[in-house]
Write a protein that holds these residues in place. Structure first.
Motif, short mmCIF file in Angstrom:
data_model
loop_
_atom_site.label_atom_id
_atom_site.label_comp_id
_atom_site.label_asym_id
_atom_site.label_seq_id
_atom_site.Cartn_x
_atom_site.Cartn_y
_atom_site.Cartn_z
N MET A 173 20.07 3.73 94.65
CA MET A 173 19.43 4.76 95.47
C MET A 173 18.60 4.13 96.57
O MET A 173 18.56 4.61 97.71
N ASN A 190 19.90 15.26 85.56
CA ASN A 190 20.98 16.26 85.43
C ASN A 190 22.13 16.01 86.39
O ASN A 190 23.21 16.55 86.21
N PHE A 191 21.88 15.25 87.45
CA PHE A 191 22.93 15.02 88.44
C PHE A 191 23.79 13.82 88.05
O PHE A 191 23.34 12.93 87.33
N ASN A 193 13.07 6.63 87.44
CA ASN A 193 12.72 7.84 88.17
C ASN A 193 13.95 8.32 88.93
O ASN A 193 14.15 7.97 90.08
N ILE A 194 14.79 9.08 88.23
CA ILE A 194 16.05 9.51 88.82
C ILE A 194 16.22 11.02 88.60
O ILE A 194 15.30 11.68 88.14
N PHE A 195 17.39 11.55 88.93
CA PHE A 195 17.68 12.96 88.70
C PHE A 195 18.63 13.04 87.51
O PHE A 195 19.85 12.94 87.67
N TYR A 223 11.12 2.28 90.95
CA TYR A 223 9.99 2.59 90.08
C TYR A 223 10.07 1.82 88.76
O TYR A 223 11.16 1.55 88.24
N GLU A 234 18.65 3.13 90.11
CA GLU A 234 17.42 3.10 90.92
C GLU A 234 17.65 2.23 92.15
O GLU A 234 17.28 2.60 93.26
#
Lengths: 328, 255
Positions: B161, B94-95, B90-92, B86, B158
């Motif tokens: 992933m 908190n992880f 656009n990731i997570f 993206y 990104e």
């Protein structure tokens, strides 16, 4: 994301459970019943934490399944003898799961404040259904004359009519639900719902059908809430439409937030804190003239916890955890 | 030399009266880096959104390996083997970095509807996540929460992933924007390496990077294709130079 309890949490939980287990030995009847209600509400709140704290679904109609579970016990129990415990429990869990699938299939399509509204609307529909249905006692509520029991011929193994049996059965149920949910959260499924809570759009991009995972989470939570309702119905052998109302949904939500969302065990702290504080605030010997208006004190208490503790009462325990142990 | 994996036929996307993407017909081949360039607002990202299923085309067709995927939802497109990165990170957050990649790798399991065995016991997921972590050069950051990584590292994440999803087609939306030059070198080298056996669609504003990796270039403007061709053809196309390359300055391109 605290999933598997850290050593501190495990020790605290063990102590709390030991205290609960010793209540019937020392406490009077009133106190035992109070502790029992705290345990059962804790199961209810824990199931809501799966939705709010782990899936990111803020349901404001969770009492629909709690109340439904209680009503099913009334509806399936014969008036002249007790129903087999396993049959009664299977029917309760099965039917609440079906109800959760249907309600979830609609509500999980929505997000944010719309999800709150849709779940609330479904719960209020269920409330008025039981409120107006004479077959289930209508607005007066209804009695369960013989509570579920497990008997082999003349030998009674478990009889939930007995207060102590129900108490320990519920305590055991709490531990079972807690362990079950930890397994669920550690599994691939648990990873997916936690990802959805943080960034649902990204999860879809990764190829997860997020609708399906949210629905399954909703059904698991609904079924466990139904289980809590089943236990609650056995306390007094009485069910009333209020159990499905939005007040109960709100209380469960307060317990989740009070205890700390996304912790599971926080639900136990929230429930104990809520019930304990209610008893203290209502006691004229302690709060004097305000005792009659104890809700005001409860409001202040909840506001203080939310303002001064980062994640509810659970923060009192987890603040001593080393950081490394948190991520699982 | 290359075989077509993904193609579009007269794909359009309108928002009200505005045609953000206007009758785009393109073929994307395996083994090629196909760069799409153009000024801001040209419709590049919208076009990628159509390919990845995040937005539905108003008209036209998108074909992936002979299958019509025009109206498939994003998660199904992703499962077929079209992965994207993206423009906006656009990731997570908190992880940990590792868990971000892990979730991407786990998506390639037949199903994640598994409830009892701990996720960390799935060895094949672990292996695939590890591979993506190493390829993207993030190995030493694996335990850091994604929110605490630098912007450039988040951009690398990104891509990690994306790799963990093992896609056949990679849709890269400005992958090196905001990266330091050392970080972008890693990513450009990675894109070159991946191009051998993947189909890559690249949106990028950095013309040095584009001309370093692209095999084919498409220039978009106002939702339409201005030109498609080999890099040297595009460089010498006067229409393109006027519409787009000119404003970026001729220096880096003619050099």
């Amino acid at each position: 994301m605290v999933t598997v309890p850290s050593r501190n949490v495990a020790i605290c939980l063990f102590v709390i459970l030991l205290c609960f287990a010793s209540v019937p030995l020392f406490g009077d009847k009133y106190f035992v019943k109070l502790a029992l209600r705290a345990i059962i509400f804790s199961i209810f709140a824990m199931s809501l934490d799966l939705l709010i704290g782990y899936t990111g679904l803020v349901s404001f109609g969770h009492a629909a399944f709690f109340g439904l579970g209680a009503y099913i016990v009334h509806l399936v129990s014969p008036v002249d003898e007790s129903l087999n415990l396993f049959i009664c429990l299977s029917l309760t869990l099965g039917l609440t799961a079906v109800a959760a699938s249907i309600i979830g299939a609609f509500s999980v399509r929505t997000k944010g404040v719309y999800f709150i509204m849709v779940t609330l609307a479904f719960a209020q529909m269920m409330f008025y259904f039981f409120f107006n249905w004479p077959g289930a006692g209508g607005s007066d509520g209804a009695f369960i004359f013989f509570k579920p029991a497990l008997k082999f011929g003349d030998l009674t193994v478990i009889d939930l009519d007995d207060g102590h049996t129900l108490y320990f059965f519920s305590l055991f149920a709490w531990v079972a639900c807690y362990i079950l949910l930890i397994f669920v959260l550690r599994s691939p499924f648990g990873q997916v719902i936690q990802g959805i809570k943080i960034n649902e759009h990204r999860m879809q991009g990764l190829g997860y059908d997020t609708y399906l995972y949210k629905l399954v989470s909703f059904v698991i939570a609904g079924t466990i809430a139904g289980f809590a309702g089943f236990l609650f119905a056995c306390i007094d052998g009485f069910v009333s439409p209020g159990l499905l109302g939005w007040r109960e949904s709100g209380i469960a939500m307060v317990m989740v937030i009070l205890g700390g969302q996304g912790t599971l065990f926080g639900a136990l702290l929230g429930s104990v804190g809520f019930h304990g504080m209610e008893e203290i605030f209502r006691e004229p010997a302690i709060t004097g003239v305000i005792a009659e208006h104890w809700q005001i004190l409860m409001g202040i208490f909840v506001i203080c916890v939310v303002l001064f503790l980062k994640n509810g009462l659970s923060a009192l325990i987890t603040r001593f955890d080393s950081k490394a142990g948190e991520d699982v | 030399m290359c075989n077509t994996v993904l193609s579009t036929e007269l794909v359009s996307k309108s928002f009200g009266g505005l045609a953000a993407v206007d009758n785009i017909t393109l073929q994307f081949q395996k083994g090629c880096v196909h760069a799409i360039i153009g000024p801001n607002g040209a419709g590049k990202t919208t076009f990628i959104n159509l390919l990845s299923g995040e937005q539905a085309a108003t008209s036209g067709k998108i074909i992936f390996q002979g299958q019509d995927i025009t109206y498939l939802p994003a998660h199904k497109v992703s499962q077929l083997g079209i992965g994207r990165s993206y423009q906006q990170t656009n990731i997570f957050p908190n992880f940990s970095c590792w868990k971000n990649i892990w979730l991407a790798a786990q998506s390639r399991q037949k199903s994640s509807m598994r409830f009892f065995k701990p996720a960390s016991n799935y060895i094949e997921v672990s292996r695939s996540a590890k591979r993506a972590l190493d390829l993207s050069g993030l190995a030493k950051f694996s335990e850091i929460p994604a929110s605490e990584m630098s912007y450039g590292q988040q951009r690398q994440l990104e891509i990690a992933m994306l790799l963990a999803m093992q896609p056949r087609v990679l849709l890269l939306d400005e992958p090196i924007a905001g990266m330091s030059s050392s970080e972008s070198i890693i990513v450009i080298e990675l894109i070159k390496r991946l191009a051998r056996d993947h189909c890559i669609v690249l949106i990028e504003h950095d013309m040095d990077a584009v001309f370093a990796v692209a095999d084919i270039l498409t220039v978009m403007n106002n939702g339409r294709i201005l030109a498609t061709g080999l890099p040297h053809e595009i460089k010498n196309n006067s229409e393109v130079v006027n519409a787009y390359l000119g404003e970026e300055g001729m220096e880096p391109i003619s050099g």
